[in-house]
Motif scaffolding. Sequence first.
Motif, short mmCIF file in Angstrom:
data_model
loop_
_atom_site.label_atom_id
_atom_site.label_comp_id
_atom_site.label_asym_id
_atom_site.label_seq_id
_atom_site.Cartn_x
_atom_site.Cartn_y
_atom_site.Cartn_z
N PHE A 29 -14.07 20.46 31.23
CA PHE A 29 -15.61 20.40 31.32
C PHE A 29 -16.00 21.39 32.41
CE2 PHE A 29 -16.28 16.47 28.70
CZ PHE A 29 -17.17 16.97 28.17
N ALA A 30 -14.92 21.42 33.30
CA ALA A 30 -15.18 22.25 34.52
C ALA A 30 -14.60 23.87 34.14
CB ALA A 30 -14.16 22.08 35.82
N GLY A 31 -14.30 24.00 33.14
CA GLY A 31 -14.07 25.42 32.69
C GLY A 31 -12.86 26.24 33.51
N THR A 32 -11.98 25.28 33.59
CA THR A 32 -10.82 25.96 34.34
C THR A 32 -9.67 26.77 33.74
OG1 THR A 32 -9.41 23.80 34.04
CG2 THR A 32 -10.77 23.99 35.87
N ARG A 33 -9.88 26.70 32.19
CA ARG A 33 -8.99 27.76 31.23
C ARG A 33 -9.85 28.49 30.60
NH1 ARG A 33 -5.58 24.24 27.67
NH2 ARG A 33 -7.49 23.19 27.16
N ALA A 34 -9.30 29.43 29.96
CA ALA A 34 -9.92 30.46 29.15
C ALA A 34 -10.11 29.82 27.92
CB ALA A 34 -8.96 31.85 28.96
N THR A 35 -9.34 28.75 27.72
CA THR A 35 -9.65 28.14 26.24
C THR A 35 -10.47 26.71 26.66
OG1 THR A 35 -7.39 26.88 26.57
CG2 THR A 35 -7.46 28.93 25.28
N SER A 36 -11.02 26.63 27.64
CA SER A 36 -11.77 25.30 27.90
C SER A 36 -13.00 25.02 26.93
CB SER A 36 -12.48 25.34 29.17
OG SER A 36 -11.41 25.15 30.26
N THR A 37 -13.65 26.31 26.45
CA THR A 37 -14.72 26.09 25.39
C THR A 37 -14.32 25.39 24.22
OG1 THR A 37 -15.70 28.03 26.45
CG2 THR A 37 -16.78 27.24 24.40
N ILE A 38 -13.04 25.85 23.46
CA ILE A 38 -12.89 25.38 22.33
C ILE A 38 -12.17 23.79 22.50
CG2 ILE A 38 -10.38 26.30 22.40
CD1 ILE A 38 -12.48 25.67 19.08
#
Length: 463
Positions: A179-188
């Motif tokens: 939810f914090a967008g810490t990974r490149a794959t956070s969105t999926i």
Amino acid sequence: MENYAVFAIVSLAAILLAGIGYFHLHKFSFTKLVFISLALGVVFGFGIQFIYGATGKITTNAIDWINIVGNGYIALLQMLIIPLIFVSLVGAFTKLKVSQNLRRISFSVLSTLLITTAIAAFIGILSVFAFHLQGASFINGAPDKANLAILKQHQSQLTGLTLPQQIVSFLPVNIFADFAGTRATSTISVVIFSLFVGVAFLYVRKNNPEPAKTFADFIEALHQIVSRIVHLVLQLTPYGIFALMAKATATDSIEAIGNLGIFIIAAYAALLVVLIVHTIILVANKVNPVVYYKKVWPALIFAFTSRTSAGTLPLNVQIQEKSLGIDSAIANFAASFGLTIGQNGCAGVYPAMIATIIAPTVGINVVSVQWVLTLIAVVTISSFGVAGVGGGSTFTTLMVLGTLNLPITIMGVIIAIDPIVDMARTLVNVNDSIVAGVVTARQTKSLDTDTLADSTKIVESVI
């Protein structure tokens, strides 16, 4: 002297932004205002480059100040991606009238997105052949060191991972981190988590309606709050577009654009063919393409100018529901899935073109059937998890290149003109998600043909 020049450029930009604001406050047509901002940004940026050069100190410093508006706009759009995806997907489940429709809707939306992505990848390969770009001999000059450094930084996130391991990385491990967008794959990962929440909601609704209703009311309230934030951010669109286009045209040298002009033409040609494929799908589903494109035009123009599929999500959903007569749940599924899965432009055409251009430099026969089928398969699988903002295609392309063991150096040259190509890519991405909604609504017999045929029902903006 340099400081005076920078001050003059920034002051002129402020005057132009104030002019845009004047027309905005006086209820000028939003679509027209976006086009005016686009044109002003292009002319203003090229003017700066013509006088001070693309890499001059004055240009760099002035654009740094002006781009407070552009970078701020993009940052706010990125802020909205995760909340939008979560409330839209979970909200789609709460709006499902019959749970049995979930399987049909999900299968139809996903299959449309992935099949069209495979077709888009094939078109991208053919475009490289048609314009004789294989081998990258059309590129003049060495890659920009800064661009190459950015690519290697992105690539480091994929180092040592096989394609199956990359797929596993899509799964959420710590949903709060995603939810914090810490990974490149956070969105999926958030998409997957939202699906679990939605399925759990359907089970609770069936067995314990009261808490399910409370949760549905909470999601609806959250959706309205997020939607209002979206409205506030999207009001900044004309100003953001002016600043972004000014930066792109001031700092992307005319020489680089000229050298890579053939690639730009090839990419636009491929994307145009993909739109033709979309049109054929519409005709096959008994939808009048003229009526369709008249109604979805505002979303496509917004996507083209803003370069963000995520920012287009609210307008995308409203057009599907109010202009095309698509059921609310289907519209939310199609628009939300289209942000992260099977983007025809960013995750289909573009990585296929880049890989086909680069492959001959390492001795690969790109005209072999084995190569073409392998590339299409890799591109389609890698299309999961692309971020719905400008630059999301870079990560997907690096994933494809890494899987096929291809070098990224040449991509460091092509990325110099990426914003020009990204506008058309984003338009195609958004159109594919809407087409997926139309196809699914038709297959589930929930398409309101009266609304679709009504030429007065056109949504121009969510503002």
